[in-house]
Design an enzyme around this catalytic site. Structure first.
Site, PDB file in Angstrom:
ATOM      1  N   GLU A 141      -4.375  20.837  12.366  1.00 25.16           N
ATOM      2  CA  GLU A 141      -4.069  22.132  13.129  1.00 25.16           C
ATOM      3  C   GLU A 141      -2.586  22.456  13.304  1.00 25.16           C
ATOM      4  O   GLU A 141      -2.695  23.227  13.655  1.00 25.16           O
ATOM      5  CB  GLU A 141      -4.830  20.894  13.860  1.00 25.16           C
ATOM      6  N   HIS A 165      -2.668  18.259  21.718  1.00 26.14           N
ATOM      7  CA  HIS A 165      -4.090  18.873  21.013  1.00 26.14           C
ATOM      8  C   HIS A 165      -4.431  16.810  21.240  1.00 26.14           C
ATOM      9  O   HIS A 165      -3.974  16.561  20.213  1.00 26.14           O
ATOM     10  CB  HIS A 165      -4.365  19.251  20.022  1.00 26.14           C
ATOM     11  N   HIS A 167      -7.923  14.256  22.258  1.00 28.17           N
ATOM     12  CA  HIS A 167      -9.148  14.174  22.305  1.00 28.17           C
ATOM     13  C   HIS A 167      -9.883  13.809  23.599  1.00 28.17           C
ATOM     14  O   HIS A 167     -10.466  11.912  23.442  1.00 28.17           O
ATOM     15  CB  HIS A 167     -10.065  13.756  20.873  1.00 28.17           C
ATOM     16  N   GLU A 195      -5.783  18.587  42.801  1.00 28.00           N
ATOM     17  CA  GLU A 195      -4.167  19.041  42.051  1.00 28.00           C
ATOM     18  C   GLU A 195      -4.864  19.425  41.166  1.00 28.00           C
ATOM     19  O   GLU A 195      -3.920  20.076  40.095  1.00 28.00           O
ATOM     20  CB  GLU A 195      -4.254  17.440  41.072  1.00 28.00           C
ATOM     21  N   HIS A 236     -15.109  18.227  21.068  1.00 27.59           N
ATOM     22  CA  HIS A 236     -13.633  18.051  20.187  1.00 27.59           C
ATOM     23  C   HIS A 236     -12.855  17.333  21.217  1.00 27.59           C
ATOM     24  O   HIS A 236     -12.455  16.824  21.026  1.00 27.59           O
ATOM     25  CB  HIS A 236     -14.079  19.340  19.824  1.00 27.59           C
TER      26      HIS A 236
HETATM   27  O1  2HA Z   1      -5.403  15.406  14.231  1.00 27.21           O
HETATM   28  O2  2HA Z   1      -7.734  16.375  15.971  1.00 27.21           O
HETATM   29  O3  2HA Z   1      -8.269  18.199  15.141  1.00 27.21           O
HETATM   30  C1  2HA Z   1      -6.573  15.509  13.898  1.00 27.21           C
HETATM   31  C2  2HA Z   1      -7.336  16.787  14.899  1.00 27.21           C
HETATM   32  C3  2HA Z   1      -8.122  17.669  14.540  1.00 27.21           C
HETATM   33 ZN    ZN Z   2      -9.059  17.282  17.415  1.00 22.23          ZN
END
Ligand code: 2HA
Ligand code: ZN
Length: 301
Positions: A141, A165, A167, A195, A236
């Protein structure tokens, strides 16, 4: 040339071995590296980083660069061209997670699972100057990280440095129920838990499902984050931008908690046949006034 082709070229050329005796505090011992590693570990403990899921980057300050550059490789990797120039990032250096690395392994072996890349003095290419030991390359990414850094550096006048980033499962589950619309997501999250409006006063952006790792999702995310510090990626995960590691982690933590509360309240209300009770718009305005929050008023009725 695609990103992976370029990355392969870097791998083929290799980078020189780490330096021997260099005076100063090792890169792994620098405060910003310790904070970066802690964020990776905290995210893993929260359950947001299955397998190699998620990635992070930090735009180093001139002081960080000064205290680390003695440890940079004598022969950095070859330059890898960017899809489009990022002029305002020219010469910047970034600490980033490695492609395919597992967040749970970052604290055990930082020099293999993270590394430093620098942009050239025109902002058109990057190369590895430290870390990624064993032939690693920056996160898949990287296009999103660099494009979002370029935008956030501009709009925050240099304040934002951390991009994270993750998940988180409640956020991802929420994208299976609500369409990817900034206003819909922001209102649901703000109204679920007091919050949340404090964590993301500009609300969250939301993008429909896209192929990860490419320049399309990078451009869409960068555009979406011009006015917001967080962006949800449907089915995602999410991206967060902030000046510090605590704040970037805190945005994901608060948004994920609000998403969980929203999902539970919606499901329980449906089971009981009642309307979910939420913070009214006047209530959100009152929080904004009380805490002097720079909210995006267009999110409210
Ligand atoms: O690093 O999260 O979006 C793997 C991921 C791709
Ligand atoms: Zn990801």
């Amino acid at each position: 040339m695609g990103f992976f082709d370029s990355a392969q070229e870097v791998l083929d050329k290799g980078v020189s071995a780490a330096k021997g005796a260099v005076s100063g505090v090792a890169v792994e011992q620098q405060a910003f590296v310790k904070q970066f590693v802690r964020m990776c570990e905290d995210g893993w403990r929260q359950g947001w980083h299955e397998r190699n899921g998620g990635n992070a980057s930090y735009r180093m300050s001139p002081e960080d660069v000064q205290s680390c550059k003695g440890f940079f490789y004598d022969t950095p990797s070859s330059w890898v061209p960017l899809a489009s120039p990022l002029i305002n990032l020219a010469g910047e250096k970034f600490l980033v997670t490695a492609a395919g690395s597992f967040m749970r392994n970052v604290p055990l072996d930082p020099v293999s699972n993270i590394g430093i890349v620098e942009l050239d003095d025109q902002g058109v290419a990057w190369r590895i100057v430290w870390g990624f030991k064993g032939g690693g390359v920056p996160t898949s990414e990287l296009p999103s990280h660099l494009m979002v850094h370029a935008v956030r550096k501009d709009v925050t006048i240099g304040a934002d440095r951390v991009l994270y980033h993750a998940h988180p499962d409640n956020v991802v589950a929420m994208t299976g129920v609500l369409s990817a619309d900034a206003r819909a997501f922001t209102r649901a999250l703000w109204k679920a838990m007091t919050e949340c409006i404090i964590a993301v006063p500009k609300g969250v952006a939301a993008l429909p499902w896209m192929v990860p790792g490419g320049t399309d999702i990078a451009r869409a995310t960068a555009d979406a984050m011009i006015g917001r510090s967080a962006c949800v990626w449907a089915q995602h995960g999410m991206f967060a931008s902030a000046p510090t590691f605590d704040e970037a982690f805190g945005i994901v933590h608060a948004v994920e908690k609000a998403a969980g509360v929203w999902l539970k309240a919606q499901a329980t209300a449906r089971t009981l046949g009642v309307e979910p009770i939420e913070i009214p718009d006047e209530g959100l305005r009152a929080i904004a006034t009380t805490y002097n929050l720079p909210i995006d008023d267009s999110m409210l009725d």
